[in-house]
Design a protein around this motif. Structure first.
Motif, mmCIF file in Angstrom:
data_model
loop_
_atom_site.group_PDB
_atom_site.id
_atom_site.type_symbol
_atom_site.label_atom_id
_atom_site.label_comp_id
_atom_site.label_asym_id
_atom_site.label_seq_id
_atom_site.Cartn_x
_atom_site.Cartn_y
_atom_site.Cartn_z
ATOM 1 N N ARG A 149 0.853 -1.191 0.000
ATOM 2 C CA ARG A 149 0.000 0.000 0.000
ATOM 3 C C ARG A 149 0.884 1.235 0.000
ATOM 4 N NH1 ARG A 149 -5.272 -1.027 1.983
ATOM 5 N NH2 ARG A 149 -5.410 1.078 2.846
ATOM 6 N N GLY A 150 0.523 2.212 -0.823
ATOM 7 C CA GLY A 150 1.312 3.435 -0.861
ATOM 8 C C GLY A 150 0.915 4.334 -2.012
ATOM 9 N N GLU A 151 1.599 5.472 -2.100
ATOM 10 C CA GLU A 151 1.330 6.438 -3.162
ATOM 11 C C GLU A 151 2.211 6.157 -4.371
ATOM 12 O OE1 GLU A 151 1.835 10.334 -1.565
ATOM 13 O OE2 GLU A 151 0.068 10.210 -0.267
ATOM 14 N N MET A 152 1.630 6.380 -5.551
ATOM 15 C CA MET A 152 2.354 6.150 -6.801
ATOM 16 C C MET A 152 2.170 7.351 -7.713
ATOM 17 S SD MET A 152 1.214 2.199 -7.611
ATOM 18 C CE MET A 152 2.566 1.938 -8.748
ATOM 19 N N CYS A 153 3.257 7.719 -8.370
ATOM 20 C CA CYS A 153 3.200 8.786 -9.369
ATOM 21 C C CYS A 153 3.220 8.132 -10.745
ATOM 22 C CB CYS A 153 4.388 9.733 -9.210
ATOM 23 S SG CYS A 153 4.411 11.086 -10.402
ATOM 24 N N ASN A 154 2.185 8.390 -11.540
ATOM 25 C CA ASN A 154 2.069 7.771 -12.853
ATOM 26 C C ASN A 154 1.865 8.816 -13.947
ATOM 27 O OD1 ASN A 154 2.381 5.054 -12.071
ATOM 28 N ND2 ASN A 154 0.247 4.950 -11.410
ATOM 29 N N LYS A 155 1.916 8.344 -15.181
ATOM 30 C CA LYS A 155 1.785 9.236 -16.334
ATOM 31 C C LYS A 155 0.652 8.750 -17.233
ATOM 32 C CE LYS A 155 4.907 9.031 -19.543
ATOM 33 N NZ LYS A 155 6.181 9.164 -20.296
ATOM 34 N N LYS A 156 -0.219 9.684 -17.640
ATOM 35 C CA LYS A 156 -1.314 9.352 -18.529
ATOM 36 C C LYS A 156 -0.814 9.186 -19.960
ATOM 37 C CE LYS A 156 -4.677 12.001 -15.792
ATOM 38 N NZ LYS A 156 -5.725 13.050 -15.815
ATOM 39 N N LYS A 157 -1.700 8.736 -20.820
ATOM 40 C CA LYS A 157 -1.343 8.560 -22.227
ATOM 41 C C LYS A 157 -0.939 9.873 -22.867
ATOM 42 C CE LYS A 157 -3.189 6.718 -26.572
ATOM 43 N NZ LYS A 157 -4.356 6.067 -27.234
ATOM 44 N N ASN A 158 -1.565 10.976 -22.433
ATOM 45 C CA ASN A 158 -1.248 12.283 -23.021
ATOM 46 C C ASN A 158 -0.039 12.939 -22.373
ATOM 47 O OD1 ASN A 158 -2.162 13.155 -20.534
ATOM 48 N ND2 ASN A 158 -3.962 14.234 -21.317
ATOM 49 N N GLY A 159 0.591 12.242 -21.414
ATOM 50 C CA GLY A 159 1.793 12.762 -20.780
ATOM 51 C C GLY A 159 1.567 13.454 -19.457
ATOM 52 N N ASP A 160 0.312 13.710 -19.085
ATOM 53 C CA ASP A 160 0.020 14.362 -17.809
ATOM 54 C C ASP A 160 0.383 13.445 -16.642
ATOM 55 O OD1 ASP A 160 -0.919 16.524 -19.185
ATOM 56 O OD2 ASP A 160 -3.052 16.089 -18.839
ATOM 57 N N ILE A 161 0.876 14.066 -15.586
ATOM 58 C CA ILE A 161 1.244 13.328 -14.383
ATOM 59 C C ILE A 161 0.054 13.285 -13.427
ATOM 60 C CG2 ILE A 161 2.781 13.267 -12.373
ATOM 61 C CD1 ILE A 161 4.137 12.582 -15.023
ATOM 62 N N TYR A 162 -0.151 12.145 -12.778
ATOM 63 C CA TYR A 162 -1.197 12.033 -11.771
ATOM 64 C C TYR A 162 -0.714 11.153 -10.625
ATOM 65 C CZ TYR A 162 -2.337 7.359 -13.617
ATOM 66 O OH TYR A 162 -2.284 6.053 -14.018
ATOM 67 N N TRP A 163 -1.374 11.282 -9.490
ATOM 68 C CA TRP A 163 -0.998 10.538 -8.281
ATOM 69 C C TRP A 163 -2.120 9.592 -7.886
ATOM 70 C CZ3 TRP A 163 3.592 10.584 -5.533
ATOM 71 C CH2 TRP A 163 4.529 11.558 -5.911
ATOM 72 N N GLU A 164 -1.745 8.418 -7.389
ATOM 73 C CA GLU A 164 -2.717 7.444 -6.913
ATOM 74 C C GLU A 164 -2.288 6.884 -5.566
ATOM 75 O OE1 GLU A 164 -4.677 5.114 -10.584
ATOM 76 O OE2 GLU A 164 -2.546 4.720 -10.326
ATOM 77 N N PHE A 165 -3.278 6.531 -4.755
ATOM 78 C CA PHE A 165 -2.998 5.697 -3.587
ATOM 79 C C PHE A 165 -3.421 4.286 -3.957
ATOM 80 C CE2 PHE A 165 -3.911 3.498 0.347
ATOM 81 C CZ PHE A 165 -2.772 3.786 1.084
ATOM 82 N N ALA A 166 -2.477 3.346 -3.884
ATOM 83 C CA ALA A 166 -2.723 2.006 -4.410
ATOM 84 C C ALA A 166 -2.665 0.947 -3.317
ATOM 85 C CB ALA A 166 -1.701 1.673 -5.499
ATOM 86 N N SER A 167 -3.493 -0.072 -3.508
ATOM 87 C CA SER A 167 -3.429 -1.294 -2.712
ATOM 88 C C SER A 167 -3.278 -2.447 -3.697
ATOM 89 C CB SER A 167 -4.701 -1.467 -1.870
ATOM 90 O OG SER A 167 -4.696 -2.734 -1.215
ATOM 91 N N ILE A 168 -2.140 -3.138 -3.633
ATOM 92 C CA ILE A 168 -1.844 -4.213 -4.584
ATOM 93 C C ILE A 168 -1.569 -5.493 -3.807
ATOM 94 C CG2 ILE A 168 -0.356 -4.949 -6.488
ATOM 95 C CD1 ILE A 168 0.325 -1.991 -6.928
ATOM 96 N N SER A 169 -2.254 -6.566 -4.179
ATOM 97 C CA SER A 169 -2.124 -7.812 -3.423
ATOM 98 C C SER A 169 -2.213 -9.011 -4.356
ATOM 99 C CB SER A 169 -3.210 -7.898 -2.343
ATOM 100 O OG SER A 169 -4.487 -7.732 -2.912
ATOM 101 N N PRO A 170 -1.697 -10.159 -3.921
ATOM 102 C CA PRO A 170 -1.744 -11.365 -4.754
ATOM 103 C C PRO A 170 -3.083 -12.076 -4.673
ATOM 104 C CG PRO A 170 -0.581 -11.825 -2.705
ATOM 105 C CD PRO A 170 -0.916 -10.359 -2.683
ATOM 106 N N VAL A 171 -3.391 -12.833 -5.724
ATOM 107 C CA VAL A 171 -4.576 -13.700 -5.763
ATOM 108 C C VAL A 171 -4.069 -15.135 -5.840
ATOM 109 C CG1 VAL A 171 -6.649 -14.339 -7.035
ATOM 110 C CG2 VAL A 171 -5.930 -11.939 -6.942
ATOM 111 N N ARG A 172 -4.595 -15.984 -4.965
ATOM 112 C CA ARG A 172 -4.135 -17.381 -4.893
ATOM 113 C C ARG A 172 -5.220 -18.338 -5.383
ATOM 114 N NH1 ARG A 172 0.376 -17.643 -1.381
ATOM 115 N NH2 ARG A 172 0.718 -15.714 -0.188
ATOM 116 N N ASN A 173 -4.787 -19.459 -5.928
ATOM 117 C CA ASN A 173 -5.731 -20.511 -6.308
ATOM 118 C C ASN A 173 -6.018 -21.394 -5.088
ATOM 119 O OD1 ASN A 173 -3.583 -22.285 -5.963
ATOM 120 N ND2 ASN A 173 -3.213 -22.560 -8.161
ATOM 121 N N PRO A 174 -6.912 -22.377 -5.201
ATOM 122 C CA PRO A 174 -7.252 -23.206 -4.034
ATOM 123 C C PRO A 174 -6.054 -23.914 -3.394
ATOM 124 C CG PRO A 174 -8.892 -23.501 -5.745
ATOM 125 C CD PRO A 174 -7.797 -22.660 -6.348
ATOM 126 N N LYS A 175 -4.979 -24.080 -4.154
ATOM 127 C CA LYS A 175 -3.787 -24.719 -3.598
ATOM 128 C C LYS A 175 -2.849 -23.724 -2.911
ATOM 129 C CE LYS A 175 -3.766 -28.501 -6.961
ATOM 130 N NZ LYS A 175 -2.985 -29.227 -8.013
#
Length: 204
Positions: free
Chosen positions: A103-129
């Motif tokens: 979890r944290g803040e990320m600085c990204n770039k749009k297709k048109n080159g504009d900069i934007y900021w996001e707060f992201a939550s990224i996690s893994p997905v597991r299968n039944p095993k």
């Protein structure tokens, strides 16, 4: 014997009906989840275990300008501004590949080159095993908040500069000039409705 066969057939039919009902319930749940993701005000991205994009929701397209077809099969690094070091994403990748949530803040770039900021939550997905098969990221656009913070910091710096003004002016001018500057800054940036100019009264 015929009665036994009929009973077995009846039980098999009941089991089949139960399985069909469960499949329909699961399908309904999946449909609800799908619509929730499609209509989410947050961007949602799903990648495979190697980090290649498999799915993005409409909010992602609305925010970045990239269509699903343009990003499918590509790495999320396509959003990384050139000036952001790749090392910044190393900790993220280490966390999620080891099974944790990042979890944290990320600085990204749009297709048109504009900069934007996001707060992201990224996690893994597991299968039944328990094996990681995908990663899912849910992100909130915080660009306006970051801009407001920058403006606030700018105004605070202006006030600090005003305060330091008192150390470099002579005492006779200091009180009036300092008060005028501070009143102007406060009225403009912080509390314009309650800050009003006041006359300077000097002792005889």
């Amino acid at each position: 014997e015929l009665g036994i066969q009929n009973q077995e057939q009846k039980e098999a039919c009941q089991k089949l009906q139960a399985e069909i009902s469960e499949c329909m319930r699961i399908r309904d749940d999946v449909n609800k989840l799908w619509h929730a993701i499609e209509q989410s005000p947050s961007t949602v991205m799903i990648t495979d275990v190697n980090g290649n994009i498999e799915y993005v929701n409409p909010k992602f397209t609305q925010l970045t300008g990239y269509t699903p077809e343009e990003v499918r099969g590509k790495n999320p690094r396509i959003l990384k501004p050139d000036w952001v070091p790749s090392e910044a994403y190393r900790k993220l990748w280490e966390t999620i590949t080891s099974g944790g949530e990042w979890r944290g803040e990320m600085c990204n770039k749009k297709k048109n080159g504009d900069i934007y900021w996001e707060f992201a939550s990224i996690s893994p997905v597991r299968n039944p095993k328990g094996v990681i098969t995908h990663f899912v990221g849910v992100k909130e656009d915080i660009t306006e908040r970051k801009q407001a913070e920058e403006e606030r910091n700018k105004h605070i710096q202006e006030l600090e500069d005003i305060m330091s003004f008192s150390t470099i002016t002579n005492e006779a001018v200091q009180d009036e000039a300092l008060l005028k500057h501070m009143t102007s800054a406060l009225r403009l940036h912080f509390i314009p409705d309650i800050i009003a100019p006041s006359p300077i009264t000097r002792a005889p």
